[in-house]
Design an enzyme around this catalytic site. Sequence first.
Site, PDB file in Angstrom:
ATOM      1  N   LYS A 196       1.034  -1.170   0.047  1.00  0.00           N
ATOM      2  CA  LYS A 196      -0.012  -0.078   0.019  1.00  0.00           C
ATOM      3  C   LYS A 196       0.983   1.344   0.082  1.00  0.00           C
ATOM      4  CE  LYS A 196      -4.307  -0.455   2.701  1.00  0.00           C
ATOM      5  NZ  LYS A 196      -4.690   0.076   4.136  1.00  0.00           N
ATOM      6  N   ARG A 244     -16.691   1.156  14.237  1.00  0.00           N
ATOM      7  CA  ARG A 244     -17.296   2.334  13.840  1.00  0.00           C
ATOM      8  C   ARG A 244     -18.759   1.883  13.643  1.00  0.00           C
ATOM      9  NH1 ARG A 244     -12.954   3.551   9.137  1.00  0.00           N
ATOM     10  NH2 ARG A 244     -13.230   1.567   9.090  1.00  0.00           N
TER      11      ARG A 244
HETATM   12  O1  PNS Z   1      -5.628   0.924   9.672  1.00  0.00           O
HETATM   13  P1  PNS Z   1      -5.900  -0.168   9.106  1.00  0.00           P
HETATM   14  O2  PNS Z   1      -5.063  -0.393   7.667  1.00  0.00           O
HETATM   15  O3  PNS Z   1      -7.259  -0.636   9.050  1.00  0.00           O
HETATM   16  O4  PNS Z   1      -5.288  -1.554  10.018  1.00  0.00           O
HETATM   17  C1  PNS Z   1      -4.910  -2.763   9.758  1.00  0.00           C
HETATM   18  C2  PNS Z   1      -3.875  -3.454  10.486  1.00  0.00           C
HETATM   19  C3  PNS Z   1      -2.668  -2.856  10.327  1.00  0.00           C
HETATM   20  C4  PNS Z   1      -4.177  -3.274  12.016  1.00  0.00           C
HETATM   21  C5  PNS Z   1      -3.924  -5.041  10.123  1.00  0.00           C
HETATM   22  O5  PNS Z   1      -3.975  -5.049   8.850  1.00  0.00           O
HETATM   23  C6  PNS Z   1      -2.725  -5.719  10.856  1.00  0.00           C
HETATM   24  O6  PNS Z   1      -2.891  -5.991  12.038  1.00  0.00           O
HETATM   25  N1  PNS Z   1      -1.642  -5.886  10.102  1.00  0.00           N
HETATM   26  C7  PNS Z   1      -0.302  -6.446  10.509  1.00  0.00           C
HETATM   27  C8  PNS Z   1      -0.046  -7.752  10.012  1.00  0.00           C
HETATM   28  C9  PNS Z   1      -0.816  -8.901  10.594  1.00  0.00           C
HETATM   29  O7  PNS Z   1      -0.660  -8.932  11.585  1.00  0.00           O
HETATM   30  N2  PNS Z   1      -1.776  -9.631   9.746  1.00  0.00           N
HETATM   31  C10 PNS Z   1      -2.575 -10.351  10.328  1.00  0.00           C
HETATM   32  C11 PNS Z   1      -3.765 -10.073  11.043  1.00  0.00           C
HETATM   33  S1  PNS Z   1      -4.900 -11.237  11.308  1.00  0.00           S
END
Ligand code: PNS
Length: 169
Positions: free
Chosen positions: A51, A100
């Site tokens: 991203k 939300r």
């Molecule tokens: O602000 P966002 O993009 O909605 O946050 C999403 C986030 C970063 C919290 C989520 O994608 C995440 O925890 N990413 C880290 C990688 C990870 O642990 N992935 C498995 C999630 S079960």
Amino acid sequence: MTGPESEGPQLRRAVCPGSFDPITNGHLDIIARASKLYDVVHVAVMINQSKKGLFTVDERIELIRAVTAEYGNVEVESFHGLLVDFCKQRDIPAIVKGLRAVSDFDYELQMAQMNNGLSGVETLFVPTNPTYSFLSSSLVKEVAAWGGDVSHLVPGVVLDALNERLGKK
Ligand code: PNS
């Protein structure tokens, strides 16, 4: 003295994870509320290389630090990897997430269950302040890019950074 007594009381820690591109008043509300419930709140800017953000990870960290400094118990850093590994390395037992609307729930529940299954970390959902229930970083960026007013949706330093990045001043 040896053992746990010599180490003093253990700090209660939680993490608020996200992309924070950029931080909004909705994020800030959740971080502020978490900072009242825990001794230390870690804000983790999770790096997602697929991203491309409007702000670099360092810029996001700087903005979050600026707007959370007043709480006194918020630590901000980035992490490249799984959220459960961030938690393990820092001995963090809880993830705090804002919800939300019902539409957030399915995916958030999946992640919470996956994270709990991977490492036992708990996820606590905080209902978002209704003022911000429609708010997301993506919408803020889109509205700001077209010249819409987002001054009520982001802190002042973030508004300035958005205007500068989008060439609005
Ligand atoms: O602000 P966002 O993009 O909605 O946050 C999403 C986030 C970063 C919290 C989520 O994608 C995440 O925890 N990413 C880290 C990688 C990870 O642990 N992935 C498995 C999630 S079960």
